[in-house]
Design a protein around this motif. Structure first.
Motif, PDB file in Angstrom:
ATOM      1  N   SER A  86       0.836  -1.212   0.000  1.00 55.00           N
ATOM      2  CA  SER A  86       0.000   0.000   0.000  1.00 55.00           C
ATOM      3  C   SER A  86       0.864   1.251   0.000  1.00 55.00           C
ATOM      4  CB  SER A  86      -0.932  -0.027   1.212  1.00 55.00           C
ATOM      5  OG  SER A  86      -0.178  -0.093   2.388  1.00 55.00           O
ATOM      6  N   GLY A  87       0.270   2.349  -0.417  1.00 56.14           N
ATOM      7  CA  GLY A  87       0.958   3.639  -0.413  1.00 56.14           C
ATOM      8  C   GLY A  87       1.459   4.038  -1.782  1.00 56.14           C
ATOM      9  N   GLU A  88       2.106   5.211  -1.789  1.00 53.63           N
ATOM     10  CA  GLU A  88       2.568   5.802  -3.040  1.00 53.63           C
ATOM     11  C   GLU A  88       3.800   5.067  -3.548  1.00 53.63           C
ATOM     12  OE1 GLU A  88       4.055  10.221  -4.177  1.00 53.63           O
ATOM     13  OE2 GLU A  88       2.781   9.989  -2.421  1.00 53.63           O
ATOM     14  N   VAL A  89       3.836   4.793  -4.843  1.00 56.82           N
ATOM     15  CA  VAL A  89       4.990   4.083  -5.394  1.00 56.82           C
ATOM     16  C   VAL A  89       6.181   5.033  -5.546  1.00 56.82           C
ATOM     17  CG1 VAL A  89       5.879   2.823  -7.385  1.00 56.82           C
ATOM     18  CG2 VAL A  89       3.539   2.438  -6.608  1.00 56.82           C
ATOM     19  N   ALA A  90       7.286   4.658  -4.980  1.00 61.88           N
ATOM     20  CA  ALA A  90       8.478   5.496  -5.066  1.00 61.88           C
ATOM     21  C   ALA A  90       9.317   5.121  -6.288  1.00 61.88           C
ATOM     22  CB  ALA A  90       9.313   5.375  -3.804  1.00 61.88           C
ATOM     23  N   PHE A  91       9.556   3.835  -6.454  1.00 67.49           N
ATOM     24  CA  PHE A  91      10.296   3.374  -7.637  1.00 67.49           C
ATOM     25  C   PHE A  91      10.034   1.884  -7.820  1.00 67.49           C
ATOM     26  CE2 PHE A  91      13.116   2.872  -4.023  1.00 67.49           C
ATOM     27  CZ  PHE A  91      13.617   1.594  -4.205  1.00 67.49           C
ATOM     28  N   TYR A  92      10.491   1.375  -8.947  1.00 63.26           N
ATOM     29  CA  TYR A  92      10.320  -0.051  -9.204  1.00 63.26           C
ATOM     30  C   TYR A  92      11.659  -0.748  -9.024  1.00 63.26           C
ATOM     31  CZ  TYR A  92       5.708   0.952 -10.962  1.00 63.26           C
ATOM     32  OH  TYR A  92       4.414   1.356 -11.051  1.00 63.26           O
ATOM     33  N   ILE A  94      12.552  -3.573 -10.347  1.00 61.93           N
ATOM     34  CA  ILE A  94      13.025  -3.917 -11.688  1.00 61.93           C
ATOM     35  C   ILE A  94      12.456  -2.839 -12.598  1.00 61.93           C
ATOM     36  CG2 ILE A  94      13.065  -5.695 -13.487  1.00 61.93           C
ATOM     37  CD1 ILE A  94      12.444  -7.719 -11.219  1.00 61.93           C
ATOM     38  N   PRO A  95      13.211  -1.769 -12.863  1.00 62.18           N
ATOM     39  CA  PRO A  95      12.677  -0.545 -13.453  1.00 62.18           C
ATOM     40  C   PRO A  95      12.061  -0.745 -14.846  1.00 62.18           C
ATOM     41  CG  PRO A  95      15.003  -0.293 -12.826  1.00 62.18           C
ATOM     42  CD  PRO A  95      14.674  -1.723 -12.681  1.00 62.18           C
ATOM     43  N   GLY A  96      12.718  -1.438 -15.735  1.00 62.69           N
ATOM     44  CA  GLY A  96      12.250  -1.546 -17.113  1.00 62.69           C
ATOM     45  C   GLY A  96      10.829  -2.076 -17.213  1.00 62.69           C
ATOM     46  N   ALA A  97      10.562  -3.162 -16.521  1.00 62.39           N
ATOM     47  CA  ALA A  97       9.279  -3.831 -16.668  1.00 62.39           C
ATOM     48  C   ALA A  97       8.238  -3.335 -15.667  1.00 62.39           C
ATOM     49  CB  ALA A  97       9.490  -5.330 -16.506  1.00 62.39           C
ATOM     50  N   ASN A  98       8.569  -2.300 -14.898  1.00 58.92           N
ATOM     51  CA  ASN A  98       7.668  -1.809 -13.848  1.00 58.92           C
ATOM     52  C   ASN A  98       7.209  -2.932 -12.910  1.00 58.92           C
ATOM     53  OD1 ASN A  98       8.014   0.661 -14.826  1.00 58.92           O
ATOM     54  ND2 ASN A  98       5.849   1.074 -15.303  1.00 58.92           N
ATOM     55  N   LEU A  99       8.154  -3.763 -12.558  1.00 58.99           N
ATOM     56  CA  LEU A  99       7.826  -4.877 -11.670  1.00 58.99           C
ATOM     57  C   LEU A  99       8.272  -4.549 -10.242  1.00 58.99           C
ATOM     58  CD1 LEU A  99       8.740  -8.118 -13.648  1.00 58.99           C
ATOM     59  CD2 LEU A  99       6.520  -7.537 -12.657  1.00 58.99           C
ATOM     60  N   LEU A 100       7.624  -5.214  -9.277  1.00 58.32           N
ATOM     61  CA  LEU A 100       7.965  -5.056  -7.861  1.00 58.32           C
ATOM     62  C   LEU A 100       8.043  -3.589  -7.431  1.00 58.32           C
ATOM     63  CD1 LEU A 100      10.745  -7.763  -7.456  1.00 58.32           C
ATOM     64  CD2 LEU A 100       8.387  -7.923  -6.718  1.00 58.32           C
ATOM     65  N   PRO A 101       6.902  -2.977  -7.278  1.00 54.73           N
ATOM     66  CA  PRO A 101       6.923  -1.570  -6.862  1.00 54.73           C
ATOM     67  C   PRO A 101       7.339  -1.433  -5.397  1.00 54.73           C
ATOM     68  CG  PRO A 101       4.683  -2.380  -6.897  1.00 54.73           C
ATOM     69  CD  PRO A 101       5.535  -3.494  -7.423  1.00 54.73           C
TER      70      PRO A 101
END
Lengths: 257, 279
Positions: A86-92, A94-101
Motif C-alpha cells: 500500500s501507499g505511493e509508489v516510489a520506484f520499481y 526492476i525498473p524496465g518492466a515496472n515490476l515489484l513496486p
C-alpha cells in the motif's frame, strides 16, 4: 571454541555498572525499539547503543557484530519493501518492466523494522559482552528472588554449550573414520543419519549431568537456603541516575508516539 | 609398495600462529607395531589424526598407502587406516554389540553373508562374539574399548591407529587389549598405538617414536631409546623400573626391559663370575 557473544573483560564505566542496571537498560532498549516507529527516533536509539558500546571500550567487537547484523537488517529491509504493497509508489525494483513496486510507506516501514532488529540484537550483545552470566544470575536470585536452582540450571546450560560442541566434534570425527556421512535430500533419512551423532551425545550428556550433580552435592550444594557470593554488587549513584533517566525517557517516548 | 604412511616436512597448526607439528619426516612400513609417545600436548594425537586424514597438514605432505590425504575424504582413507579413539563412548550408538561392529562395513557397502562374516570375525578377534546381542552400554569399559577396536577391525583396514587404548583400564584389561593388538599385528596389520605406559612400550613396541613440542626427537627401538637419558628427560617419560634399576647398577651390558631379561642377565653374570673363579 567460543560462542558468538561472550564476556569481554575490560575496564570501563559500563562494566562497572550494576548488572541489574544493565539488564534494565537492555529491556529499556527493547521496549523503546518496539514502541517507537519513526526511523529518526529509532536511529537515535541505535546511535545511543553505539555510544554505550564505545563507553564500554568494546567498539571494535561491536563494530564486528554490527557488520553481520547489518547484512541481516538489509535483507529484512528488502523483504519488507518487496511485500509492502500500500501507499505511493516510489520506484520499481526492476525498473524496465515496472515490476515489484517499492512504496514510500514500505521503505519507511522497512527501515523501521531493520533498525528495530539492530537495536534489539545490539543491546543484548552489549549486555552479554559487558556482564558476566554469573553476575546476572546473582542479581536474578538476590534482587528478583528467582529460586537459585532455576538460575543455576540456566547458567549451567549456557556454560555447557561449548563443552557439548566439543563433544559433537569428537563424535563426528569418530563416526567419520567409520565411513559415516550425512547425505541424502530426503528429510526423514537425514534425521536418521544424525542418530550416530545424537545418541552418543545424549549418553555422554546424561553421564556428565549425573557426575555434575554428584560433584555439586559433595561440595554441599543446597545445604543452606541463604548463600553468599564471591562478588557482591552494590547500586551506585551512577546506577540510580541511569535508572531514573531511563524511566523518564520512556514516559517521554510514550508521549511521542 | 612397502610404506603405509610417509610424511614429508609435515607441519600443522590449529590456528595461524600456533604450530603443533613441525617438519615431521616419517616412514611407517607395513606390518610394524609402533608406540607413539611423548608428554601431554607434544602433538601425539594431532600427528596420529593425520594418519587417516582427519587432519590435513598445513604444510608438507602425508601419503597414506600412496594417497595424498588432502585429495581424499576421510571415509575413503579409513579403508586403509582405522582409528580407535580414546573414549569408546564417543562412537557407540547402536542397541546391540553386533550392530555396532557392523556400522563401518555397512558404510562401506557390504551386505549379506560377507557382512556377517566380517563382523563375526571382528567380534571373535576381540572376544566379544558371545555378547553380540547385548546392549553395548552394559559392557565394561575394557569391553567397550574392545568393541570399538572390533568396529575398526570389521572395516578390514591395513593399519589401525589407537589413541591411548589402555587409559582407564585395569592391568588385566590393558594386557588383553595389547595381546589382541599383537595378535592382529602378527596377521599383518600395522599397529600404531599412543601410550604413556613405558612397560607396554617395552613389551609391545617394536619401534618407538618420541614427540616433544611437535617434533620427533627419537625414532628407534625402545631398548635403544631407553638409553637416551636426554630424550627420556625431555619427553617426561620414565623408563620401566626394572630397566632403571639395571641402569643404576651399571652391571649389565644391555639394560633389560623386563624382569625375565633382568634375571637372564644375572644368570649370565654369575656364569661369567664362576668361569673367572675356575680359570
Amino acid at each position: 571454541m567460543s560462542s558468538p557473544v561472550s564476556y569481554i573483560s575490560r575496564d570501563s564505566i559500563i562494566h562497572d555498572l550494576h548488572p541489574l542496571t544493565k539488564m534494565i537498560a537492555s529491556l529499556w532498549f527493547l521496549t523503546l525499539g518496539i514502541i517507537l516507529n519513526k526511523p529518526v527516533y529509532l536511529a537515535a536509539i541505535l546511535a545511543l547503543i553505539l555510544v554505550c558500546g564505545f563507553a564500554a571500550s568494546i567498539s571494535r567487537e561491536i563494530f564486528k557484530s554490527l557488520k553481520s547484523i547489518t547484512v541481516f537488517a538489509f535483507i529484512i529491509f528488502l523483504i519488507q519493501i518487496i511485500f509492502y504493497r500500500s501507499g505511493e509508489v516510489a520506484f520499481y525494483i526492476i525498473p524496465g518492466a515496472n515490476l515489484l513496486p517499492a512504496t514510500l510507506e514500505g521503505i519507511n516501514f522497512g527501515i523501521s523494522i531493520a533498525l528495530r532488529m539492530m537495536i534489539i540484537l545490539l543491546s543484548f550483545v552489549i549486555l552479554l559482552s559487558t556482564t558476566q552470566v554469573r553476575d546476572m544470575m546473582m542479581v536474578l536470585v538476590e534482587k528478583l528472588k528467582i529460586p537459585y536452582d532455576y538460575a543455576f540450571m540456566f547458567v549451567t546450560a549456557l556454560r555447557f554449550i561449548p563443552t557439548f560442541l566439543g563433544e559433537v566434534a569428537k563424535i563426528q570425527e569418530a563416526q567419520r573414520t567409520r565411513g559415516y556421512k550425512v547425505d541424502g535430500i530426503n528429510p526423514i533419512k537425514k534425521i536418521y543419519s544424525y542418530v550416530p551423532i545424537a545418541l552418543p551425545l545424549v549418553m555422554m550428556s546424561l553421564s556428565k549431568g549425573e557426575l555434575l550433580a554428584l560433584a555439586m552435592e559433595t561440595r554441599a550444594y543446597g545445604i543452606q537456603n541463604r548463600r553468599t557470593y564471591l562478588k557482591e554488587w552494590r547500586m551506585g549513584r551512577m546506577d540510580l541516575i541511569l535508572i531514573i533517566g531511563m524511566f523518564l525517557l520512556i514516559v517521554l517516548s510514550i508521549r511521542l508516539v | 609398495m612397502n610404506n603405509i604412511i610417509v610424511a614429508k616436512d609435515l607441519t600443522y597448526g590449529y590456528e595461524r600462529d600456533t604450530v603443533v607439528l613441525k617438519d615431521i619426516n616419517l616412514k611407517i612400513n607395513k606390518g610394524e607395531m609402533i608406540a607413539l609417545t611423548g608428554k601431554n600436548g607434544s602433538g601425539k594425537t594431532t600427528l596420529s589424526k593425520h594418519f587417516n586424514g582427519l587432519l590435513k597438514p598445513t604444510k608438507g605432505t602425508i601419503l597414506v598407502d600412496g594417497i595424498d590425504t588432502r585429495e581424499e575424504t576421510v571415509d575413503r582413507i579409513a579403508l586403509k587406516v582405522g582409528y580407535v579413539f580414546q573414549n569408546p563412548d564417543h562412537q557407540i550408538f547402536n542397541d546391540t554389540v553386533y550392530k555396532e561392529a557392523a556400522f563401518g562395513p555397512e558404510n562401506q557397502g557390504l551386505e549379506g553373508e560377507e557382512l556377517r562374516k566380517r563382523v563375526v570375525h571382528a567380534l571373535e578377534a576381540v572376544g566379544l562374539l558371545e555378547y553380540e546381542n547385548i546392549y553395548p552400554y552394559s559392557l565394561s569399559k575394557g569391553q567397550r574399548q574392545r568393541l570399538s577396536i572390533a568396529s575398526v577391525i570389521a572395516m578390514n583396514s591395513e593399519a589401525i591407529v589407537l589413541d591411548e587404548p589402555t587409559t582407564g583400564l585395569d592391568h588385566r584389561e590393558s594386557l588383553e587389549i595389547m595381546e589382541l593388538l599383537k595378535e592382529l599385528n602378527s596377521e599383518g596389520i600395522t599397529i600404531i598405538f599412543i601410550t604413556h605406559d613405558m612397560n607396554l612400550v617395552a613389551k609391545y613396541g617394536q619401534r618407538m617414536i618420541v614427540l616433544s613440542q611437535g617434533e620427533i626427537i627419537a625414532d628407534d627401538s625402545p631398548r635403544n631409546i631407553f638409553k637416551m637419558k636426554k630424550v627420556i628427560e625431555r619427553a617426561h617419560l620414565r623408563v620401566p623400573l626394572i630397566t632403571e634399576l639395571a641402569q643404576e647398577l651399571e652391571m649389565f651390558r644391555d639394560a633389560p626391559l623386563d624382569p625375565q631379561e633382568f634375571f637372564q642377565g644375572l644368570c649370565e653374570m654369575r656364569r661369567d663370575y664362576a668361569n673367572v673363579l675356575t680359570s
